[in-house]
Design a protein around this motif. Structure first.
Motif, mmCIF file in Angstrom:
data_model
loop_
_atom_site.group_PDB
_atom_site.id
_atom_site.type_symbol
_atom_site.label_atom_id
_atom_site.label_comp_id
_atom_site.label_asym_id
_atom_site.label_seq_id
_atom_site.Cartn_x
_atom_site.Cartn_y
_atom_site.Cartn_z
ATOM 1 N N GLU A 35 17.802 10.430 7.682
ATOM 2 C CA GLU A 35 16.410 11.084 7.225
ATOM 3 C C GLU A 35 15.338 9.961 7.268
ATOM 4 N N VAL A 36 15.680 8.664 6.830
ATOM 5 C CA VAL A 36 14.661 7.783 6.985
ATOM 6 C C VAL A 36 13.966 7.655 8.389
ATOM 7 N N ILE A 37 15.046 7.486 9.444
ATOM 8 C CA ILE A 37 14.709 7.288 10.627
ATOM 9 C C ILE A 37 14.004 8.259 11.265
ATOM 10 N N ASP A 38 14.195 9.506 10.891
ATOM 11 C CA ASP A 38 13.901 10.801 11.432
ATOM 12 C C ASP A 38 12.339 10.814 10.835
ATOM 13 N N ALA A 43 6.678 10.080 12.146
ATOM 14 C CA ALA A 43 5.324 9.574 11.777
ATOM 15 C C ALA A 43 4.703 8.723 12.808
ATOM 16 N N ASP A 44 5.710 8.006 13.278
ATOM 17 C CA ASP A 44 5.210 7.014 14.476
ATOM 18 C C ASP A 44 4.430 7.764 15.837
ATOM 19 N N VAL A 45 4.747 8.934 15.921
ATOM 20 C CA VAL A 45 4.169 9.713 17.114
ATOM 21 C C VAL A 45 2.987 10.594 16.726
ATOM 22 N N ASP A 46 2.716 10.452 15.326
ATOM 23 C CA ASP A 46 1.598 11.438 14.556
ATOM 24 C C ASP A 46 0.346 10.523 14.651
ATOM 25 N N PRO A 47 -0.666 10.888 15.211
ATOM 26 C CA PRO A 47 -1.864 10.148 15.496
ATOM 27 C C PRO A 47 -2.587 10.104 14.048
ATOM 28 N N ALA A 92 11.888 -0.138 16.049
ATOM 29 C CA ALA A 92 11.023 0.010 17.284
ATOM 30 C C ALA A 92 9.460 0.714 16.807
ATOM 31 N N ALA A 93 9.653 1.425 15.683
ATOM 32 C CA ALA A 93 8.482 2.058 15.282
ATOM 33 C C ALA A 93 7.001 1.071 15.385
ATOM 34 N N LEU A 201 -5.655 2.657 14.931
ATOM 35 C CA LEU A 201 -4.205 2.745 14.908
ATOM 36 C C LEU A 201 -3.938 2.020 16.356
ATOM 37 N N PRO A 202 -4.401 1.994 17.479
ATOM 38 C CA PRO A 202 -3.799 1.308 18.576
ATOM 39 C C PRO A 202 -4.098 -0.109 18.271
#
Ligand code: CO8
Length: 257
Positions: A35-38, A43-47, A92-93, A201-202
Motif C-alpha cells: 500500500e505504501v509503495i502503491d 503520487a510520483d506520476v501525479d503532477p 526510485a520515486a 517539481l522538475p
C-alpha cells in the motif's frame, strides 16, 4: 484507491501517508508494503503532488518488519519472493519524500525512514536496528544506509548490539535533519513539505537525483553529474520564471515545466 493499513490525505500539493496498524505498532507487513509503495508510485506520476510526507503514530513510526509474518518463512520463500526488493520502487520515486518520525523507528521502520529523502524527528523518536536480537540483521538497506548516515563506528555498534538512539543523538549523528517537540512534528513536517511542493517539481526532482548521486558515486563523477543536470535546468520554463521573478522582485510562479 482504498487502503487498509495506511491513511492518505492530499493537502494542496502534499500527499500525507499515515501508517495505520496501531495494534502492531505499524509493523511493516506485505500489505502495508504494497500500500505504501502503491500510494507513493501513484503520487510520483501525479503532477499535482509536489511532496510526500510519511508518518506513523505518536508511539511508533514503525516498529520494524512484521516479525510474526516473517517468523516461519524459509530461505527458499524469502529468496524466491525476493522479500523486500519491492522497496526499490519506493526509492526510485522522484518526488521528494519526507519522514516525520515520532516514537519507535526500529528495524524496517528505521530503514523506511532512511529511504525517505530526509527525516524530521519528534523529541520522542527512537531509532534502532535491533534485528540482531532476533537472530537476523537489517534487510531493507539498514546496514548500508545507517552506515552512510552516521558512520561506521556508530552503525556497527547499533547493528551489533541493537541499542536504540534517541532523537538528540540521531540529530548529532546526522541521521535526522531536525528534532521538534512531538506536538509540533506533523504541523512542521507539512509546512516544510508545502515549501518543497511550492518549488518547481522538475527542478526539485533533479535536485533530489543529484543529492542522491552523492551516495552512489565518486566526488568527481558526482560533481560532473551535478553540472550536467544544472545545464539541463536551463531548458525548463521554471528556470526562466524563477530568475525573471528574482530580477523583477516578485514571487516566482512555477508551472512545473
Ligand atoms: N512485528 C510484529 N509485531 C510487532 C512488532 C514487529 N516488528 N513490533 C511490535 N509488535 C506488536 C507486538 O507483538 C504487540 O502485539 P500484541 O499486543 O499482539 O502482543 C504490539 O505490537 C505492541 O507491542 P509491545 O507490547 O511489544 O509494545 P511495547 O511498548 O511493550 O514495546 C517495542 C515496544 C520496544 C517497539 C517492542 O514492540 C519491540 O521490541 N518490537 C520489535 C522491534 C524489532 O525487533 N524490530 C525489528 C523487526 S525485524 C526487521 O525489521 C527486519 C527488517 C528487514 C528484514 C529483511 C529480511 C529479508
Amino acid at each position: 484507491m482504498s487502503y487498509e493499513t495506511i491513511l492518505t490525505e492530499t493537502r494542496g500539493r502534499v500527499l500525507l501517508i499515515t501508517l495505520n496498524r496501531p495494534k502492531a505498532l505499524n509493523a511493516i507487513n506485505r500489505q502495508l508494503t504494497g500500500e505504501v509503495i502503491d500510494a507513493v508510485t501513484r503520487a510520483d506520476v501525479d503532477p499535482e503532488i509536489g511532496c510526500i510526507v510519511i508518518t506513523g503514530s505518536e508511539k511508533a513510526f514503525a516498529a520494524g518488519a512484521d516479525i510474526k509474518e516473517m517468523q516461519a518463512a524459509t530461505y527458499a520463500e524469502m529468496y524466491a519472493g525476493d522479500r523486500f526488493a519491492d522497496w526499490e520502487r519506493f526509492t526510485a520515486a522522484r518526488t521528494p519524500v519526507i519522514a516525520a518520525v515520532s516514537g519507535y523507528a526500529l528495524g524496517g521502520g528505521c530503514e523506511l525512514a532512511m529511504m525517505c529523502d530526509f527525516i524530521l524527528a519528534a523529541d520522542t523518536a527512537q531509532f534502532g536496528q535491533p534485528e540482531i536480537k532476533l537472530g537476523v540483521m537489517p534487510g531493507i538497506g539498514g546496514s548500508q544506509r545507517l552506515t552512510r548516515f552516521v558512520g561506521k563506528s556508530k552503525a556497527m555498534e547499533m547493528c551489533l548490539t541493537g541499542r536504540m538512539m534517541d532523537a538528540a543523538e540521531a540529530e548529532r549523528a546526522g541521521l535526522v535533519s531536525r528534532v521538534l517537540p512531538a506536538a509540533e512534528l506533523l504541523g512542521e513536517a507539512m509546512r516544510v513539505a508545502e515549501i518543497v511542493a511550492s518549488m518547481s517539481l522538475p527542478i526539485a526532482q533533479m535536485t533530489k537525483e543529484a543529492v542522491n548521486r552523492a551516495y552512489e558515486t565518486t566526488l568527481t563523477e558526482g560533481v560532473r553529474f551535478e553540472r550536467r543536470v544544472f545545464h539541463a535546468m536551463f531548458a525548463t520554463q521554471d528556470q526562466k520564471e524563477g530568475m525573471a521573478a528574482f530580477v523583477e522582485k516578485r514571487p516566482a510562479r512555477f508551472t512545473h515545466g
